[in-house]
Design an enzyme around this catalytic site. Structure first.
Site, PDB file in Angstrom:
ATOM      1  N   THR A 147       0.825  -1.212   0.000  1.00  0.00           N
ATOM      2  CA  THR A 147       0.000   0.000   0.000  1.00  0.00           C
ATOM      3  C   THR A 147       0.858   1.260   0.000  1.00  0.00           C
ATOM      4  O   THR A 147       0.541   2.239  -0.696  1.00  0.00           O
ATOM      5  CB  THR A 147      -0.942   0.004   1.212  1.00  0.00           C
ATOM      6  OG1 THR A 147      -1.766  -1.167   1.172  1.00  0.00           O
ATOM      7  CG2 THR A 147      -1.828   1.234   1.222  1.00  0.00           C
TER       8      THR A 147
ATOM      9  N   SER B 297      -7.314  -1.065  -6.564  1.00  0.00           N
ATOM     10  CA  SER B 297      -6.919  -1.300  -5.177  1.00  0.00           C
ATOM     11  C   SER B 297      -5.472  -1.774  -5.181  1.00  0.00           C
ATOM     12  O   SER B 297      -5.002  -2.354  -6.167  1.00  0.00           O
ATOM     13  CB  SER B 297      -7.813  -2.373  -4.549  1.00  0.00           C
ATOM     14  OG  SER B 297      -7.246  -2.859  -3.339  1.00  0.00           O
ATOM     15  N   THR B 298      -4.790  -1.511  -4.088  1.00  0.00           N
ATOM     16  CA  THR B 298      -3.457  -2.105  -3.939  1.00  0.00           C
ATOM     17  C   THR B 298      -3.525  -3.607  -4.192  1.00  0.00           C
ATOM     18  O   THR B 298      -2.600  -4.202  -4.767  1.00  0.00           O
ATOM     19  CB  THR B 298      -2.916  -1.841  -2.516  1.00  0.00           C
ATOM     20  OG1 THR B 298      -2.748  -0.438  -2.339  1.00  0.00           O
ATOM     21  CG2 THR B 298      -1.602  -2.552  -2.278  1.00  0.00           C
ATOM     22  N   ASN B 299      -4.642  -4.204  -3.802  1.00  0.00           N
ATOM     23  CA  ASN B 299      -4.761  -5.662  -3.826  1.00  0.00           C
ATOM     24  C   ASN B 299      -4.803  -6.260  -5.223  1.00  0.00           C
ATOM     25  O   ASN B 299      -4.517  -7.450  -5.398  1.00  0.00           O
ATOM     26  CB  ASN B 299      -6.010  -6.084  -3.051  1.00  0.00           C
ATOM     27  CG  ASN B 299      -6.000  -5.579  -1.631  1.00  0.00           C
ATOM     28  OD1 ASN B 299      -5.009  -5.014  -1.174  1.00  0.00           O
ATOM     29  ND2 ASN B 299      -7.104  -5.761  -0.918  1.00  0.00           N
TER      30      ASN B 299
ATOM     31  N   THR C  46      35.259 -37.608 -14.262  1.00  0.00           N
ATOM     32  CA  THR C  46      34.080 -37.891 -13.443  1.00  0.00           C
ATOM     33  C   THR C  46      34.571 -38.139 -12.022  1.00  0.00           C
ATOM     34  O   THR C  46      35.619 -38.753 -11.827  1.00  0.00           O
ATOM     35  CB  THR C  46      33.312 -39.123 -13.968  1.00  0.00           C
ATOM     36  OG1 THR C  46      34.182 -40.255 -14.001  1.00  0.00           O
ATOM     37  CG2 THR C  46      32.767 -38.860 -15.367  1.00  0.00           C
ATOM     38  N   HIS C  47      33.817 -37.651 -11.049  1.00  0.00           N
ATOM     39  CA  HIS C  47      34.248 -37.703  -9.634  1.00  0.00           C
ATOM     40  C   HIS C  47      35.570 -36.963  -9.439  1.00  0.00           C
ATOM     41  O   HIS C  47      36.334 -37.265  -8.512  1.00  0.00           O
ATOM     42  CB  HIS C  47      34.401 -39.149  -9.146  1.00  0.00           C
ATOM     43  CG  HIS C  47      33.161 -39.976  -9.281  1.00  0.00           C
ATOM     44  ND1 HIS C  47      32.274 -40.161  -8.249  1.00  0.00           N
ATOM     45  CD2 HIS C  47      32.657 -40.651 -10.341  1.00  0.00           C
ATOM     46  CE1 HIS C  47      31.276 -40.924  -8.653  1.00  0.00           C
ATOM     47  NE2 HIS C  47      31.484 -41.236  -9.933  1.00  0.00           N
TER      48      HIS C  47
ATOM     49  N   SER D  78      45.634 -10.255  -6.892  1.00  0.00           N
ATOM     50  CA  SER D  78      46.118 -10.304  -5.515  1.00  0.00           C
ATOM     51  C   SER D  78      46.720  -8.968  -5.121  1.00  0.00           C
ATOM     52  O   SER D  78      47.346  -8.286  -5.942  1.00  0.00           O
ATOM     53  CB  SER D  78      47.170 -11.405  -5.360  1.00  0.00           C
ATOM     54  OG  SER D  78      47.747 -11.374  -4.067  1.00  0.00           O
ATOM     55  N   SER D  79      46.550  -8.631  -3.855  1.00  0.00           N
ATOM     56  CA  SER D  79      47.167  -7.420  -3.325  1.00  0.00           C
ATOM     57  C   SER D  79      48.599  -7.666  -2.875  1.00  0.00           C
ATOM     58  O   SER D  79      49.319  -6.721  -2.554  1.00  0.00           O
ATOM     59  CB  SER D  79      46.347  -6.903  -2.141  1.00  0.00           C
ATOM     60  OG  SER D  79      46.338  -7.866  -1.096  1.00  0.00           O
TER      61      SER D  79
ATOM     62  N   LYS E 163      49.468 -12.340 -10.437  1.00  0.00           N
ATOM     63  CA  LYS E 163      48.397 -13.315 -10.222  1.00  0.00           C
ATOM     64  C   LYS E 163      47.092 -12.800 -10.831  1.00  0.00           C
ATOM     65  O   LYS E 163      46.715 -11.645 -10.637  1.00  0.00           O
ATOM     66  CB  LYS E 163      48.207 -13.564  -8.726  1.00  0.00           C
ATOM     67  CG  LYS E 163      47.324 -14.748  -8.386  1.00  0.00           C
ATOM     68  CD  LYS E 163      47.349 -14.997  -6.868  1.00  0.00           C
ATOM     69  CE  LYS E 163      46.710 -16.324  -6.501  1.00  0.00           C
ATOM     70  NZ  LYS E 163      45.261 -16.317  -6.755  1.00  0.00           N
TER      71      LYS E 163
ATOM     72  N   GLU F 220      33.770 -16.319 -10.523  1.00  0.00           N
ATOM     73  CA  GLU F 220      33.523 -16.196  -9.080  1.00  0.00           C
ATOM     74  C   GLU F 220      32.302 -15.330  -8.809  1.00  0.00           C
ATOM     75  O   GLU F 220      31.436 -15.670  -7.991  1.00  0.00           O
ATOM     76  CB  GLU F 220      34.756 -15.607  -8.399  1.00  0.00           C
ATOM     77  CG  GLU F 220      35.967 -16.521  -8.404  1.00  0.00           C
ATOM     78  CD  GLU F 220      37.261 -15.817  -8.040  1.00  0.00           C
ATOM     79  OE1 GLU F 220      38.258 -16.518  -7.771  1.00  0.00           O
ATOM     80  OE2 GLU F 220      37.288 -14.561  -8.011  1.00  0.00           O
TER      81      GLU F 220
END
Length: 468
Positions: free
Chosen positions: A103, A142-144, A190-191, A321-322, A327, A334
């Site tokens: 609402t 209506s909001t509904n 696999t695995h 990397s810092s 790197k 990611e």
């Protein structure tokens, strides 16, 4: 209404409040600002668009049906067009965690449109006797019924603007890489253990197929969003709406949005059930899970450069990397996983919210609106970024792939039909213990001839996918 250069006084059913004269929202929005200082997250632009499209369509139809004056309808339509063009966006300010059903956000929309319409008509903001947020902008609504309709439209807009184009782009990019890497043979796994050889191109072709299947699932799920309960009014009965309003407003929205929308067969059901949103969210979760798998595969195949697989090179887009010079990390992959985990969390929240409705209304719709539309948009943005900044620039390390393929103990699988499973297992064990090649051991034991081995251990043939 008191009005000076700094503030105006507006009145609602709870009394009077001072409102800064430079804002277009009104008293009910002001109360919501004060009541809900929760997250600082404001409504998504796509969700605003969806609500504004509804207000434009209703103004058109209510004027045609002589439910609101033509000059007020014209001002409302001009205002909605301005908002859709990018104006007044800073006026939609209610936190996404707010009053049940939405609402507060809905009145924010109504008040901004009413006050800008007053300006267009040459009057002062806050003079709701001329243009009322409730009696004109919200006539027959209506909001509904507006909010569940806005979630549907917002979902459709987000899918068509962001996610489906991004998926199409990704599928094309993966198919292009499949062609580029068609003849590169690598070890299957696999695995996370050695398996029979495969084509690098087929890895990419499989991912393209997976994403194209998700396109189809999303297309099917999106069809649920095209059924609108607009016209149900407060409880699904259609109270205070013109008999022709329900069909006409859906027709106008279909024209404005270019979606094949249709009125819900049962308005009360459309208002109560959040099933359509759960269905789309489930399709998003399903897509997210496969995207995590693909992004993890990319990271594994690029791992190294000296101590990992390094079968492919993902484009280095920033230092990794810092502290470690030189790197580079698989940052796009990611990021993809992180976004997908967030989408899965949103799906969980949507499921909880969807079952939390009571009787004629689900009051948890603001949470569903934000989580669903945001999920679609961040997935679309993520896939687009992954495609542009990662997939399109992937290169293959052909030599590394071939070394792994030729050195894999799983090549012994092709010997099974010729020397038997137990003999093949013994050959594999001896190769692992002694470092001798499979070929050398088989020849030493006299299990096969050189000519037979040349045929059986042909990596090109072994890595071909058997056609249907």
């Amino acid at each position: 209404m008191i009005n000076n250069s700094d503030f105006r006084v507006e009145r609602d059913s709870m009394g009077d409040r001072q409102i800064a004269n430079n804002v277009y929202y009104g008293i009910q929005t002001q109360r919501a600002i004060e009541n809900f200082p929760i997250s600082g997250i404001k409504p998504l632009p796509t969700y605003i668009d969806a609500c504004v499209y509804i207000k434009k369509a209703t103004a058109i139809v209510n004027s045609e049906l002589n439910c609101i004056p033509a000059n007020i309808s014209k001002a409302i339509i001009q205002t909605t067009d301005e908002i859709l063009a990018g104006k007044l966006r800073d006026q939609f300010v209610v936190d996404v965690y707010q009053a049940g059903a939405g609402t507060s956000h809905h009145m924010n929309i109504n008040e901004v449109i009413a006050n800008r319409s007053l300006e267009i008509l040459g009057d002062q903001k806050g003079n709701y006797k001329l243009v009322s947020p409730n009696d004109h902008v919200n006539y027959g609504q209506s909001t509904n019924d507006v909010i569940p309709t806005a979630i549907r439209i917002g979902g459709l807009l987000a899918l068509s603007r962001r996610l489906q184009p991004a998926l199409e782009q990704a599928v094309l990019a993966l198919e292009a890489k499949a062609e580029e890497f068609e003849n590169i043979i690598k070890s299957g796994r696999t695995h996370l253990q050695d398996a029979v050889p495969v084509r690098l191109g087929d890895n990419f072709r499989a991912w393209a197929y997976i994403l194209s299947e998700h396109q189809n699932r999303l297309y099917i799920a999106a069809s649920d969003l095209m059924v609108l309960g607009l016209g149900g009014s407060a409880a699904g009965t259609g109270m205070n709406t013109h008999p022709e309003y329900r069909q006409k407003v859906v027709d106008v929205l279909s024209q404005l949005l270019e979606f094949p929308l249709q009125p819900a067969p049962h308005l009360m059901a459309a208002m109560q059930s959040m099933g359509a949103f759960v269905n789309v969210s489930g399709a998003l979760r399903n897509l997210a899970q496969d995207l995590v798998k693909i992004s993890h595969d990319l990271r594994l195949m690029d791992s190294g450069p000296k101590t990992g697989f390094k079968e492919i090179q993902l484009p280095p887009v920033q230092p990794g990397s810092s502290i470690m010079p030189g790197k580079y990390n698989p940052v796009m992959a990611e990021m993809t996983s992180m976004v997908c985990f967030q989408v899965m969390g949103y799906d969980n929240a949507i499921a909880f919210a969807a079952q939390a409705g009571q009787l004629e209304l689900n009051v948890m719709m603001p949470l569903i609106a934000y989580n669903l539309i945001h999920s679609i948009e961040i997935l679309g943005n993520t896939i687009s970024a992954l495609t542009t900044n990662c997939i399109q620039g992937i290169t293959a390390n052909k030599e590394r792939c071939l070394v792994y393929a030729e050195g894999s103990l799983a090549l012994v699988t092709s010997l099974n039909p010729h020397i038997g499973y137990l003999n093949a297992a013994a050959v594999a064990k001896e190769s692992l213990e002694t470092g001798k090649s499979l070929r050398q051991i088989v020849l030493e034991k006299g299990l096969m001839t050189e000519e037979q081995l040349a045929t059986v251990l042909d990596l090109e043939k072994m890595s071909e996918i058997v056609p249907l």
